[in-house]
Enzyme design. Structure first.
Site, PDB file in Angstrom:
ATOM      1  N   TRP A 102       0.823  -1.221   0.000  1.00 16.81           N
ATOM      2  CA  TRP A 102       0.000   0.000   0.000  1.00 16.81           C
ATOM      3  C   TRP A 102       0.843   1.250   0.000  1.00 16.81           C
ATOM      4  O   TRP A 102       0.502   2.243  -0.660  1.00 16.81           O
ATOM      5  CB  TRP A 102      -0.988  -0.025   1.167  1.00 16.81           C
ATOM      6  CG  TRP A 102      -2.038  -1.086   0.984  1.00 16.81           C
ATOM      7  CD1 TRP A 102      -2.199  -2.211   1.730  1.00 16.81           C
ATOM      8  CD2 TRP A 102      -3.054  -1.138  -0.042  1.00 16.81           C
ATOM      9  NE1 TRP A 102      -3.243  -2.951   1.240  1.00 16.81           N
ATOM     10  CE2 TRP A 102      -3.790  -2.328   0.167  1.00 16.81           C
ATOM     11  CE3 TRP A 102      -3.396  -0.301  -1.099  1.00 16.81           C
ATOM     12  CZ2 TRP A 102      -4.856  -2.697  -0.659  1.00 16.81           C
ATOM     13  CZ3 TRP A 102      -4.463  -0.670  -1.924  1.00 16.81           C
ATOM     14  CH2 TRP A 102      -5.169  -1.846  -1.697  1.00 16.81           C
ATOM     15  N   ASP A 171      -1.447   6.489   6.487  1.00 17.27           N
ATOM     16  CA  ASP A 171      -2.505   5.604   5.998  1.00 17.27           C
ATOM     17  C   ASP A 171      -2.741   4.565   7.098  1.00 17.27           C
ATOM     18  O   ASP A 171      -1.947   3.651   7.277  1.00 17.27           O
ATOM     19  CB  ASP A 171      -2.073   4.930   4.693  1.00 17.27           C
ATOM     20  CG  ASP A 171      -3.103   3.917   4.187  1.00 17.27           C
ATOM     21  OD1 ASP A 171      -4.131   3.700   4.873  1.00 17.27           O
ATOM     22  OD2 ASP A 171      -2.879   3.348   3.096  1.00 17.27           O
ATOM     23  N   LYS A 195     -12.223  -1.878   6.733  1.00 22.82           N
ATOM     24  CA  LYS A 195     -11.426  -2.753   7.586  1.00 22.82           C
ATOM     25  C   LYS A 195     -11.951  -2.679   9.025  1.00 22.82           C
ATOM     26  O   LYS A 195     -12.425  -3.656   9.555  1.00 22.82           O
ATOM     27  CB  LYS A 195      -9.946  -2.366   7.555  1.00 22.82           C
ATOM     28  CG  LYS A 195      -9.130  -2.867   6.364  1.00 22.82           C
ATOM     29  CD  LYS A 195      -9.629  -2.514   5.014  1.00 22.82           C
ATOM     30  CE  LYS A 195      -8.822  -3.048   3.862  1.00 22.82           C
ATOM     31  NZ  LYS A 195      -7.982  -2.070   3.194  1.00 22.82           N
TER      32      LYS A 195
HETATM   33  C1  LIG Z   1      -7.396  -1.573   1.945  1.00 25.68           C
HETATM   34  C2  LIG Z   1      -6.303  -0.596   2.030  1.00 25.68           C
HETATM   35  C3  LIG Z   1      -6.182   0.463   1.120  1.00 25.68           C
HETATM   36  C4  LIG Z   1      -7.120   0.656  -0.053  1.00 25.68           C
HETATM   37  O1  LIG Z   1      -8.393   0.962   0.377  1.00 25.68           O
HETATM   38  P1  LIG Z   1      -9.565   1.309  -0.653  1.00 25.68           P
HETATM   39  O2  LIG Z   1     -10.610   1.840   0.274  1.00 25.68           O
HETATM   40  O3  LIG Z   1      -9.941   0.047  -1.336  1.00 25.68           O
HETATM   41  O4  LIG Z   1      -9.079   2.325  -1.599  1.00 25.68           O
HETATM   42  C5  LIG Z   1      -5.142   1.365   1.303  1.00 25.68           C
HETATM   43  N1  LIG Z   1      -4.265   1.228   2.310  1.00 25.68           N
HETATM   44  C6  LIG Z   1      -4.347   0.209   3.198  1.00 25.68           C
HETATM   45  C7  LIG Z   1      -3.341   0.114   4.294  1.00 25.68           C
HETATM   46  C8  LIG Z   1      -5.361  -0.731   3.076  1.00 25.68           C
HETATM   47  O5  LIG Z   1      -5.451  -1.738   3.957  1.00 25.68           O
END
Ligand SMILES: *Cc1c(COP(=O)(O)O)cnc(C)c1O
Length: 360
Positions: A102, A171, A195
Protein backbone atom coordinates in the site's frame (compact mmCIF):
# COMPACT_ATOMS: atom_id res chain seq x y z
CA UNK A 1 -27.08 -14.66 12.53
CA UNK A 2 -24.10 -16.02 10.63
CA UNK A 3 -22.25 -18.86 12.28
CA UNK A 4 -19.16 -18.27 10.19
CA UNK A 5 -16.02 -16.59 11.40
CA UNK A 6 -14.96 -14.29 8.59
CA UNK A 7 -11.22 -13.56 8.46
CA UNK A 8 -11.41 -11.37 5.34
CA UNK A 9 -8.95 -8.48 5.05
CA UNK A 10 -11.72 -6.22 3.74
CA UNK A 11 -14.50 -5.66 3.31
CA UNK A 12 -14.31 -7.25 6.71
CA UNK A 13 -16.70 -8.49 9.32
CA UNK A 14 -18.81 -6.06 11.35
CA UNK A 15 -19.79 -6.54 14.98
CA UNK A 16 -22.94 -8.68 15.17
CA UNK A 17 -24.71 -6.24 17.50
CA UNK A 18 -24.17 -3.50 14.92
CA UNK A 19 -25.67 -5.58 12.12
CA UNK A 20 -28.59 -6.54 14.36
CA UNK A 21 -29.26 -2.92 15.25
CA UNK A 22 -29.10 -1.85 11.61
CA UNK A 23 -31.51 -4.65 10.76
CA UNK A 24 -33.94 -3.58 13.45
CA UNK A 25 -33.79 0.01 12.19
CA UNK A 26 -33.80 -0.86 8.49
CA UNK A 27 -37.33 0.32 7.70
CA UNK A 28 -37.80 2.88 10.41
CA UNK A 29 -34.97 4.78 12.04
CA UNK A 30 -36.00 5.95 15.53
CA UNK A 31 -39.66 6.37 14.60
CA UNK A 32 -38.88 8.59 11.62
CA UNK A 33 -40.74 6.18 9.35
CA UNK A 34 -37.74 6.21 7.01
CA UNK A 35 -34.78 3.98 6.36
CA UNK A 36 -31.46 5.81 6.81
CA UNK A 37 -30.78 5.04 3.14
CA UNK A 38 -33.80 7.12 2.11
CA UNK A 39 -33.22 10.17 4.27
CA UNK A 40 -32.31 13.62 3.09
CA UNK A 41 -28.71 14.17 4.05
CA UNK A 42 -29.67 17.69 5.12
CA UNK A 43 -32.65 16.61 7.18
CA UNK A 44 -32.74 16.77 10.97
CA UNK A 45 -32.48 12.98 11.37
CA UNK A 46 -29.36 12.52 9.29
CA UNK A 47 -27.74 15.63 10.77
CA UNK A 48 -28.13 13.94 14.15
CA UNK A 49 -26.57 10.72 12.80
CA UNK A 50 -23.48 12.40 11.36
CA UNK A 51 -23.09 14.70 14.34
CA UNK A 52 -23.17 11.77 16.78
CA UNK A 53 -20.80 9.71 14.62
CA UNK A 54 -18.26 12.52 14.59
CA UNK A 55 -18.64 13.23 18.31
CA UNK A 56 -18.19 9.56 19.21
CA UNK A 57 -15.16 9.21 16.96
CA UNK A 58 -13.59 12.32 18.48
CA UNK A 59 -14.21 10.93 21.95
CA UNK A 60 -12.78 7.49 21.08
CA UNK A 61 -9.63 8.92 19.51
CA UNK A 62 -9.39 11.80 21.94
CA UNK A 63 -8.96 14.20 19.00
CA UNK A 64 -7.48 17.47 20.26
CA UNK A 65 -8.82 20.89 19.28
CA UNK A 66 -7.58 22.16 15.94
CA UNK A 67 -8.35 19.01 13.95
CA UNK A 68 -11.14 18.39 11.45
CA UNK A 69 -12.80 15.01 11.11
CA UNK A 70 -14.05 14.33 7.59
CA UNK A 71 -16.19 11.53 6.14
CA UNK A 72 -15.31 11.32 2.44
CA UNK A 73 -15.77 9.01 -0.52
CA UNK A 74 -13.20 7.41 -2.81
CA UNK A 75 -11.68 5.02 -0.31
CA UNK A 76 -8.12 5.11 0.94
CA UNK A 77 -6.84 4.90 -2.64
CA UNK A 78 -8.21 8.33 -3.41
CA UNK A 79 -6.20 9.68 -0.49
CA UNK A 80 -3.06 8.60 -2.32
CA UNK A 81 -3.81 11.54 -4.66
CA UNK A 82 -5.61 13.86 -2.26
CA UNK A 83 -2.69 13.98 0.16
CA UNK A 84 -0.10 15.28 -2.34
CA UNK A 85 -2.63 17.51 -4.11
CA UNK A 86 -3.41 19.24 -0.83
CA UNK A 87 -0.20 19.09 1.14
CA UNK A 88 2.74 19.04 -1.23
CA UNK A 89 2.53 22.66 -2.29
CA UNK A 90 3.61 24.22 -5.57
CA UNK A 91 7.14 23.06 -6.38
CA UNK A 92 7.17 21.18 -3.10
CA UNK A 93 8.34 17.70 -2.30
CA UNK A 94 7.40 14.97 0.13
CA UNK A 95 9.02 12.09 2.00
CA UNK A 96 7.59 8.58 2.02
CA UNK A 97 8.43 5.39 3.86
CA UNK A 98 8.11 2.24 1.78
CA UNK A 99 6.89 -0.68 3.89
CA UNK A 100 4.97 -2.76 1.35
CA UNK A 101 2.14 -2.94 -1.13
CA UNK A 102 0.00 0.00 0.00
CA UNK A 103 2.81 2.44 0.67
CA UNK A 104 4.19 1.67 -2.78
CA UNK A 105 0.87 2.59 -4.36
CA UNK A 106 0.78 5.81 -2.34
CA UNK A 107 4.31 6.64 -3.54
CA UNK A 108 3.48 5.91 -7.17
CA UNK A 109 0.45 8.19 -7.07
CA UNK A 110 2.26 11.03 -5.27
CA UNK A 111 4.96 11.06 -7.95
CA UNK A 112 2.34 12.39 -10.38
CA UNK A 113 2.29 15.64 -8.43
CA UNK A 114 5.85 16.38 -7.47
CA UNK A 115 9.11 15.09 -6.11
CA UNK A 116 8.90 12.14 -3.79
CA UNK A 117 11.84 10.94 -1.72
CA UNK A 118 11.61 7.42 -0.35
CA UNK A 119 13.65 7.97 2.79
CA UNK A 120 13.35 4.41 4.12
CA UNK A 121 12.32 1.06 2.74
CA UNK A 122 12.00 -2.49 3.99
CA UNK A 123 11.98 -3.91 0.48
CA UNK A 124 15.29 -5.71 1.08
CA UNK A 125 13.55 -7.83 3.74
CA UNK A 126 10.76 -8.66 1.25
CA UNK A 127 8.62 -6.51 3.54
CA UNK A 128 8.84 -8.84 6.50
CA UNK A 129 9.70 -5.91 8.76
CA UNK A 130 9.42 -2.12 8.84
CA UNK A 131 12.30 0.38 8.70
CA UNK A 132 13.82 0.82 12.15
CA UNK A 133 13.18 3.96 14.13
CA UNK A 134 16.17 6.27 13.94
CA UNK A 135 17.56 4.60 10.80
CA UNK A 136 16.33 7.35 8.47
CA UNK A 137 15.89 11.09 8.31
CA UNK A 138 13.49 13.42 6.55
CA UNK A 139 14.77 15.59 3.71
CA UNK A 140 15.13 19.32 4.30
CA UNK A 141 11.97 21.26 3.47
CA UNK A 142 9.74 18.24 2.89
CA UNK A 143 6.06 19.16 2.99
CA UNK A 144 5.16 15.99 4.86
CA UNK A 145 6.24 12.45 5.70
CA UNK A 146 3.86 9.66 4.67
CA UNK A 147 3.82 6.13 6.06
CA UNK A 148 1.46 3.18 6.27
CA UNK A 149 1.05 2.11 9.89
CA UNK A 150 -0.15 -1.38 9.01
CA UNK A 151 0.54 -3.12 5.72
CA UNK A 152 -2.57 -5.23 5.28
CA UNK A 153 -1.12 -7.63 2.72
CA UNK A 154 2.32 -8.27 4.20
CA UNK A 155 1.02 -8.27 7.76
CA UNK A 156 3.60 -5.81 9.10
CA UNK A 157 2.73 -3.04 11.52
CA UNK A 158 4.85 -0.17 12.80
CA UNK A 159 5.49 -0.72 16.49
CA UNK A 160 6.30 3.01 16.79
CA UNK A 161 5.25 6.38 15.39
CA UNK A 162 7.99 7.87 13.16
CA UNK A 163 9.64 11.07 14.34
CA UNK A 164 9.25 13.83 11.82
CA UNK A 165 9.91 17.55 11.59
CA UNK A 166 7.48 17.72 8.66
CA UNK A 167 3.79 16.99 9.28
CA UNK A 168 3.28 13.24 9.62
CA UNK A 169 0.68 11.68 7.31
CA UNK A 170 -0.50 8.14 7.95
CA UNK A 171 -2.51 5.60 6.00
CA UNK A 172 -4.13 3.89 8.97
CA UNK A 173 -6.71 1.97 6.93
CA UNK A 174 -6.18 -1.40 8.53
CA UNK A 175 -5.28 -0.55 12.12
CA UNK A 176 -7.35 2.57 12.73
CA UNK A 177 -9.19 2.35 16.07
CA UNK A 178 -7.37 -0.86 17.02
CA UNK A 179 -5.76 0.89 19.97
CA UNK A 180 -5.05 4.30 21.45
CA UNK A 181 -2.97 6.77 19.45
CA UNK A 182 -1.70 10.24 20.08
CA UNK A 183 -3.45 12.22 17.36
CA UNK A 184 -1.37 15.31 18.06
CA UNK A 185 1.68 13.53 16.62
CA UNK A 186 0.00 13.54 13.20
CA UNK A 187 -0.75 16.16 10.58
CA UNK A 188 -3.21 13.91 8.81
CA UNK A 189 -4.60 10.41 9.32
CA UNK A 190 -6.76 8.59 6.81
CA UNK A 191 -8.46 5.23 6.93
CA UNK A 192 -10.70 3.42 4.45
CA UNK A 193 -13.83 2.23 6.19
CA UNK A 194 -14.10 -1.41 5.23
CA UNK A 195 -11.43 -2.75 7.59
CA UNK A 196 -12.13 -1.44 11.05
CA UNK A 197 -14.82 1.23 10.66
CA UNK A 198 -17.82 0.06 8.68
CA UNK A 199 -18.97 -0.75 5.15
CA UNK A 200 -16.94 0.22 2.09
CA UNK A 201 -17.61 3.48 0.29
CA UNK A 202 -16.09 5.85 2.79
CA UNK A 203 -12.76 7.06 4.10
CA UNK A 204 -12.28 8.89 7.38
CA UNK A 205 -9.77 11.75 7.44
CA UNK A 206 -8.50 13.48 10.58
CA UNK A 207 -6.55 16.56 9.56
CA UNK A 208 -4.87 19.42 11.38
CA UNK A 209 -6.58 22.65 10.41
CA UNK A 210 -3.43 24.56 9.45
CA UNK A 211 -2.87 22.02 6.64
CA UNK A 212 -6.11 23.00 4.94
CA UNK A 213 -6.28 25.57 2.17
CA UNK A 214 -2.99 24.85 0.40
CA UNK A 215 -4.26 22.66 -2.44
CA UNK A 216 -2.54 22.89 -5.82
CA UNK A 217 -4.51 25.14 -8.19
CA UNK A 218 -5.64 22.30 -10.47
CA UNK A 219 -7.04 20.28 -7.55
CA UNK A 220 -10.60 19.18 -8.34
CA UNK A 221 -13.09 20.78 -5.96
CA UNK A 222 -14.14 17.37 -4.66
CA UNK A 223 -10.52 16.56 -3.77
CA UNK A 224 -9.87 19.72 -1.77
CA UNK A 225 -9.91 19.00 1.97
CA UNK A 226 -10.85 22.58 2.74
CA UNK A 227 -14.02 22.35 0.68
CA UNK A 228 -15.16 19.36 2.72
CA UNK A 229 -13.95 20.81 6.00
CA UNK A 230 -15.80 24.09 5.44
CA UNK A 231 -18.98 22.13 4.67
CA UNK A 232 -18.61 19.67 7.58
CA UNK A 233 -18.43 16.73 5.13
CA UNK A 234 -21.68 17.95 3.52
CA UNK A 235 -20.36 19.70 0.42
CA UNK A 236 -22.27 17.17 -1.65
CA UNK A 237 -24.24 14.08 -0.69
CA UNK A 238 -22.00 12.23 1.73
CA UNK A 239 -21.87 8.42 2.02
CA UNK A 240 -24.88 8.38 4.33
CA UNK A 241 -25.20 4.63 4.91
CA UNK A 242 -21.50 4.05 5.75
CA UNK A 243 -21.57 7.08 8.07
CA UNK A 244 -24.61 5.65 9.86
CA UNK A 245 -23.07 2.17 10.27
CA UNK A 246 -19.74 3.69 11.32
CA UNK A 247 -21.65 5.61 13.98
CA UNK A 248 -23.09 2.34 15.30
CA UNK A 249 -19.59 0.82 15.29
CA UNK A 250 -18.25 3.79 17.27
CA UNK A 251 -20.96 3.31 19.89
CA UNK A 252 -20.17 -0.41 20.00
CA UNK A 253 -16.48 0.43 20.50
CA UNK A 254 -17.31 2.73 23.38
CA UNK A 255 -19.22 -0.14 24.97
CA UNK A 256 -16.10 -2.34 24.64
CA UNK A 257 -14.19 0.05 26.87
CA UNK A 258 -13.12 2.37 24.08
CA UNK A 259 -9.78 2.00 22.37
CA UNK A 260 -8.02 0.89 25.53
CA UNK A 261 -10.51 -1.92 25.97
CA UNK A 262 -10.38 -3.03 22.36
CA UNK A 263 -6.56 -2.85 22.34
CA UNK A 264 -6.43 -5.37 25.19
CA UNK A 265 -8.71 -7.73 23.27
CA UNK A 266 -6.71 -7.24 20.08
CA UNK A 267 -3.44 -8.11 21.75
CA UNK A 268 -5.03 -11.15 23.37
CA UNK A 269 -6.32 -12.36 19.97
CA UNK A 270 -3.04 -11.72 18.13
CA UNK A 271 -1.11 -13.33 20.99
CA UNK A 272 -3.20 -16.50 20.81
CA UNK A 273 -2.73 -16.83 17.08
CA UNK A 274 0.97 -16.05 16.86
CA UNK A 275 1.59 -18.36 19.79
CA UNK A 276 -0.20 -21.18 17.99
CA UNK A 277 2.02 -20.58 14.95
CA UNK A 278 5.25 -20.36 16.96
CA UNK A 279 4.38 -23.42 19.03
CA UNK A 280 3.58 -25.60 16.02
CA UNK A 281 7.07 -27.02 15.76
CA UNK A 282 7.54 -25.50 12.32
CA UNK A 283 4.29 -26.83 10.86
CA UNK A 284 3.18 -23.19 10.57
CA UNK A 285 5.53 -20.29 10.10
CA UNK A 286 5.03 -16.53 10.41
CA UNK A 287 7.40 -14.78 7.97
CA UNK A 288 7.19 -11.39 9.66
CA UNK A 289 9.81 -10.26 12.17
CA UNK A 290 8.38 -10.51 15.68
CA UNK A 291 8.66 -6.79 16.49
CA UNK A 292 6.75 -5.83 13.34
CA UNK A 293 4.00 -8.44 13.49
CA UNK A 294 0.62 -7.00 12.70
CA UNK A 295 -2.06 -7.30 15.36
CA UNK A 296 -4.70 -7.05 12.66
CA UNK A 297 -3.51 -9.19 9.74
CA UNK A 298 -1.76 -12.36 10.81
CA UNK A 299 0.18 -13.76 7.86
CA UNK A 300 1.43 -17.34 8.05
CA UNK A 301 2.46 -20.24 5.88
CA UNK A 302 2.30 -23.97 6.08
CA UNK A 303 5.78 -25.48 5.88
CA UNK A 304 4.39 -27.77 3.19
CA UNK A 305 2.42 -25.57 0.82
CA UNK A 306 1.05 -28.65 -0.91
CA UNK A 307 -1.30 -28.77 2.10
CA UNK A 308 -2.65 -25.24 1.52
CA UNK A 309 -5.76 -26.36 -0.36
CA UNK A 310 -6.62 -29.00 2.23
CA UNK A 311 -6.08 -26.48 5.02
CA UNK A 312 -8.44 -23.98 3.42
CA UNK A 313 -11.08 -26.57 2.56
CA UNK A 314 -11.08 -27.95 6.10
CA UNK A 315 -11.23 -24.47 7.55
CA UNK A 316 -14.24 -23.63 5.43
CA UNK A 317 -15.98 -26.77 6.64
CA UNK A 318 -15.31 -25.65 10.19
CA UNK A 319 -16.90 -22.27 9.44
CA UNK A 320 -13.59 -20.39 9.23
CA UNK A 321 -13.58 -18.49 5.95
CA UNK A 322 -11.45 -16.06 3.92
CA UNK A 323 -8.12 -17.32 5.21
CA UNK A 324 -6.30 -17.41 1.90
CA UNK A 325 -3.42 -14.95 1.72
CA UNK A 326 -3.44 -12.08 -0.76
CA UNK A 327 -2.58 -13.24 -4.27
CA UNK A 328 0.71 -11.31 -4.22
CA UNK A 329 1.75 -12.74 -0.83
CA UNK A 330 0.53 -16.34 -0.97
CA UNK A 331 0.11 -18.53 2.11
CA UNK A 332 -2.54 -17.68 4.68
CA UNK A 333 -3.77 -14.51 6.26
CA UNK A 334 -6.14 -14.25 9.17
CA UNK A 335 -7.48 -10.73 9.57
CA UNK A 336 -8.63 -10.29 13.12
CA UNK A 337 -9.98 -6.76 13.24
CA UNK A 338 -11.84 -5.26 16.18
CA UNK A 339 -15.07 -7.06 15.33
CA UNK A 340 -13.52 -10.55 15.44
CA UNK A 341 -14.49 -12.09 18.76
CA UNK A 342 -11.88 -13.92 20.83
CA UNK A 343 -13.95 -17.09 20.29
CA UNK A 344 -13.33 -16.80 16.54
CA UNK A 345 -9.58 -16.77 17.08
CA UNK A 346 -9.84 -19.67 19.53
CA UNK A 347 -11.82 -21.62 16.94
CA UNK A 348 -9.12 -20.95 14.36
CA UNK A 349 -6.34 -21.95 16.76
CA UNK A 350 -8.20 -25.18 17.59
CA UNK A 351 -8.60 -25.97 13.91
CA UNK A 352 -4.94 -25.24 13.18
CA UNK A 353 -3.79 -27.53 15.99
CA UNK A 354 -6.08 -30.32 14.83
CA UNK A 355 -4.96 -29.94 11.22
CA UNK A 356 -1.30 -30.06 12.26
CA UNK A 357 -1.95 -33.20 14.32
CA UNK A 358 -3.54 -34.89 11.33
CA UNK A 359 -0.93 -33.84 8.78
CA UNK A 360 2.23 -33.31 10.82
C1 LIG B 1 -7.40 -1.57 1.95
C2 LIG B 1 -6.30 -0.60 2.03
C3 LIG B 1 -6.18 0.46 1.12
C4 LIG B 1 -7.12 0.66 -0.05
O1 LIG B 1 -8.39 0.96 0.38
P1 LIG B 1 -9.56 1.31 -0.65
O2 LIG B 1 -10.61 1.84 0.27
O3 LIG B 1 -9.94 0.05 -1.34
O4 LIG B 1 -9.08 2.32 -1.60
C5 LIG B 1 -5.14 1.36 1.30
N1 LIG B 1 -4.27 1.23 2.31
C6 LIG B 1 -4.35 0.21 3.20
C7 LIG B 1 -3.34 0.11 4.29
C8 LIG B 1 -5.36 -0.73 3.08
O5 LIG B 1 -5.45 -1.74 3.96
Amino acid sequence: MSKLYNFSAGPALLPHPVLAEAQAQMFDWHGSGLSVMEMSHRGREFMEIIHDAEADLRELLNVPAGYKVLFLQGGASQQFAMVPLNLMGEGGHADYIDSGHWSRLAIKEARRYGRVDVIASSEASAYTTVPQAGSYQGTAGASYLHYTSNETINGVEFPYIPESAAPLVCDMSSDFLSGEIEVSRFGLIYAGAQKNIGPSGMVVVVVREDLLGHALPATPTMLDYRVHADADSMYNTPPTWPIYIAGLVFKWLKAQGGLRGIAALNSEKAGLLYHAIDASGGFYRAPVEVAARSQMNVVFRLADDALDEAFLAGAKKAGLVQLKGHRVAGGMRASIYNAMPVEGVKALVGYMQEFARQHG
